[in-house]
Design a protein around this motif. Structure first.
Motif, PDB file in Angstrom:
ATOM      1  N   LEU A 140       0.867  -0.922   0.200  1.00  0.00           N
ATOM      2  CA  LEU A 140      -0.142  -0.229   0.044  1.00  0.00           C
ATOM      3  C   LEU A 140       0.661   1.391  -0.140  1.00  0.00           C
ATOM      4  O   LEU A 140       0.176   2.100  -0.101  1.00  0.00           O
ATOM      5  N   ASN A 142       2.860   2.619  -2.096  1.00  0.00           N
ATOM      6  CA  ASN A 142       2.777   3.423  -2.743  1.00  0.00           C
ATOM      7  C   ASN A 142       1.282   3.878  -4.032  1.00  0.00           C
ATOM      8  O   ASN A 142       1.979   4.167  -4.953  1.00  0.00           O
ATOM      9  N   ARG A 143       0.668   3.299  -2.817  1.00  0.00           N
ATOM     10  CA  ARG A 143      -0.844   3.475  -3.764  1.00  0.00           C
ATOM     11  C   ARG A 143      -0.966   5.201  -3.946  1.00  0.00           C
ATOM     12  O   ARG A 143      -1.024   5.892  -2.361  1.00  0.00           O
ATOM     13  N   VAL A 318      -6.368   5.002   0.597  1.00  0.00           N
ATOM     14  CA  VAL A 318      -5.245   4.601  -0.452  1.00  0.00           C
ATOM     15  C   VAL A 318      -6.013   4.012  -1.842  1.00  0.00           C
ATOM     16  O   VAL A 318      -7.434   3.531  -1.093  1.00  0.00           O
ATOM     17  N   ASP A 319      -6.528   4.655  -2.642  1.00  0.00           N
ATOM     18  CA  ASP A 319      -7.495   3.959  -4.749  1.00  0.00           C
ATOM     19  C   ASP A 319      -6.740   2.334  -3.971  1.00  0.00           C
ATOM     20  O   ASP A 319      -5.719   2.096  -4.244  1.00  0.00           O
ATOM     21  N   GLY A 320      -7.623   1.932  -4.321  1.00  0.00           N
ATOM     22  CA  GLY A 320      -7.327   0.421  -4.258  1.00  0.00           C
ATOM     23  C   GLY A 320      -8.031  -0.187  -5.796  1.00  0.00           C
ATOM     24  O   GLY A 320      -8.142  -1.418  -5.517  1.00  0.00           O
ATOM     25  N   GLY A 321      -7.869   0.463  -7.106  1.00  0.00           N
ATOM     26  CA  GLY A 321      -8.424   0.266  -7.731  1.00  0.00           C
ATOM     27  C   GLY A 321      -9.545   0.192  -8.096  1.00  0.00           C
ATOM     28  O   GLY A 321     -10.614   0.165  -7.998  1.00  0.00           O
ATOM     29  N   ASP A 416      -6.306  -2.375 -11.958  1.00  0.00           N
ATOM     30  CA  ASP A 416      -6.386  -0.493 -11.683  1.00  0.00           C
ATOM     31  C   ASP A 416      -6.709  -0.163 -13.007  1.00  0.00           C
ATOM     32  O   ASP A 416      -7.020   1.002 -12.765  1.00  0.00           O
ATOM     33  N   HIS A 451      -8.589   1.025  -0.227  1.00  0.00           N
ATOM     34  CA  HIS A 451      -7.618   0.345   1.217  1.00  0.00           C
ATOM     35  C   HIS A 451      -7.271   1.397   2.062  1.00  0.00           C
ATOM     36  O   HIS A 451      -7.010   2.522   2.099  1.00  0.00           O
TER      37      HIS A 451
END
Length: 482
Positions: A140, A142-143, A318-321, A416, A451
């Motif tokens: 996580l 680098n998300r 954070v962005d989890g796709g 992603d 996430h």
């Protein structure tokens, strides 16, 4: 100040029953005792999803069911001077206040004082590297960052109530603090009084999940029977100035309050019962005892407290796709065999770089997936029903469960790319004609994923950005976006 104060819970999570507050408020009005009702509607990911909605529309970002929850009870609360408190502001407390102001006007209370507490969002601290990770999956790191939110305590809420707020809107605060604030305000308890804060925090902890303490998540037919679960009443706590605490529920509702239901909620989400860390106090539950005091009434004793922590918990989102899901049913003879074949086809058809999980619901899904035991795997790694190494006993049974004749094959993919996730789940629909035989009821969806990881921040750094505003409803209606 009176010797007793009542606190009811109107919601335990976002998506809770919108009719649940009605009997709670009815009971509070009937009892003519100083009281409050709180709505706990935020989960760890709920706030990040709310932040994404606000980015798309500046009027959004608060609890989606805000108006549905409040409209049936708001007039009764204001008429009976029952304080209404909620973290239903989510990512947009001021926007929620404007919506509530409209409800106040429609109910005939244009001057109702509405308070807003802001400052839980600490994304700037996260970007500056000022957070200390408490737990971090290296995947996580680098998300893309969505937001970071600190768990505020009761003090800014107490300040808003002291300024006359009768409706109080917050973003992220610690769940028990929604109860600590009205208790401390009513009884003029010192926030540094660890004993009083421990009792108030314990009350909030017991109430915060709504029907969980009144038999909801407790119910297990034949083992733990609960009467009239379909109309389970939400909890009400009675607290005295001396720190007495009793849990009950509204009259003429279903559900159950017993020593067993209270014990289950007491230990819910508790890591260390001797050191339950909250922004208001470090709660020690190890000396807590219970005593039934009649039908649906349990007295709670023995909460102890120590000094509150100097660092506050922060949830970093954070962005989890994207998550793609698809399901299709198979019934009749050899249903499990056809479902296995369907999953094998899907594993060979979906984009091979995607992480894939496969389940046969009704046969094998909760304890492990069909593709690769408990963890799942990529399609390229052999995450198919035929090659995943699942163990089936002689006669078609797995782990003692008989093979079903009515099952549902399900896949989930993580990507992603929304387009890749869409391409994967379209393959489920294609099974309707491409086989195997007898598939039906195909359903698919692709949704944004978030996430989270946990961190802490210095209390002083967080509290420096907290803002409290109280204004009449008509002024909130006239306020511009901020």
């Amino acid at each position: 100040m009176t010797a007793q104060f009542l606190i009811g819970c109107g919601a335990g999570f976002s998506g809770d029953r919108i009719d649940a507050p009605i009997p709670v408020v009815r009971d509070l009005v009937r009892r003519r005792t100083p009281s409050a009702i709180f709505f706990e509607t935020l989960g760890e990911r709920t706030l990040a999803l709310a932040q994404l909605r606000r980015l798309e529309d500046p009027d959004e970002g608060h609890e989606p069911l805000l108006e549905e929850l409040l409209r049936p009870v708001l007039a009764d609360c204001l008429d009976a001077d029952i304080a209404v408190i909620g973290n239903f502001g989510a990512a947009n407390p001021a926007g929620a206040a404007r919506r509530i102001a409209g409800l106040c006007a429609a109910a005939g209370f244009p001057d109702a004082p509405i308070g807003v507490v802001e400052g839980d969002e600490v994304t700037a601290l996260a970007r500056a590297g000022s957070l200390a990770p408490a737990s971090l999956d290296s995947a996580l790191q680098n998300r893309p960052l969505i937001c970071a939110n600190a768990y505020l305590g009761a003090e800014p809420l107490i300040a808003a109530l002291a300024q006359g707020a009768r409706i109080l809107v917050t973003g992220r605060v610690a769940d028990p603090s929604l109860a600590v604030a009205p208790l401390a305000h009513h009884f003029a308890w010192d926030p540094a009084d660890c004993g009083r804060m421990a009792t108030a925090t314990l009350a909030g902890h017991l109430l915060e999940c709504g029907a969980q303490i009144t038999g909801g998540y407790f119910a297990d037919p034949g083992w733990k029977d609960v009467p009239d679960l379909h109309r389970a009443g939400f909890p009400i706590a009675e607290i005295t100035a001396e720190g007495g605490l009793t849990i009950g529920k509204p009259a003429d509702t279903g559900g159950l309050v017993s020593e067993a239901t209270v014990k289950e909620q007491l230990l819910y989400e508790i890591h260390d019962p001797s050191s339950y860390l909250t922004p208001d106090v470090t709660l020690d539950m190890t000396g807590v005892t219970l005593r039934a005091e009649g039908p649906d009434r349990v007295a709670v004793f023995g909460a102890r407290g120590r000094a509150r922590p100097e660092r506050l918990k922060v949830t970093v989102s954070v962005d989890g796709g994207y998550l793609g899901e698809g399901e299709i049913s198979y019934a009749g003879p050899n249903a499990v065999g056809r479902a296995r074949l369907a999953l094998d086809v899907l594993a060979r058809r979906v984009p091979q770089h995607l992480r894939l999980r496969s389940d046969i619901i009704g046969y094998r899904s909760v304890f492990a997936d069909e593709g690769s035991a408990a963890e799942g795997g990529s399609a390229a790694e052999g995450g198919s029903a035929a090659e995943g190494g699942s163990v089936v006993a002689e006669g078609g049974a797995y782990s003692g469960f008989p093979a079903g004749e009515d099952v549902r094959a399900r896949i989930a993919v993580e990507s992603d790319s929304a387009q890749d996730a869409e391409a994967a789940v379209r393959e489920v629909v294609a099974l309707l004609c491409c086989g195997p035989a007898g598939g039906g009821g195909a359903r698919t969806q692709v949704r944004r994923r978030v996430h989270t990881w946990s961190a802490t921040a210095p209390r002083a750094d967080v509290e420096a950005g907290v803002r409290v505003r109280v204004a009449p409803a008509w002024r909130w209606r006239e306020a511009s976006h901020d």
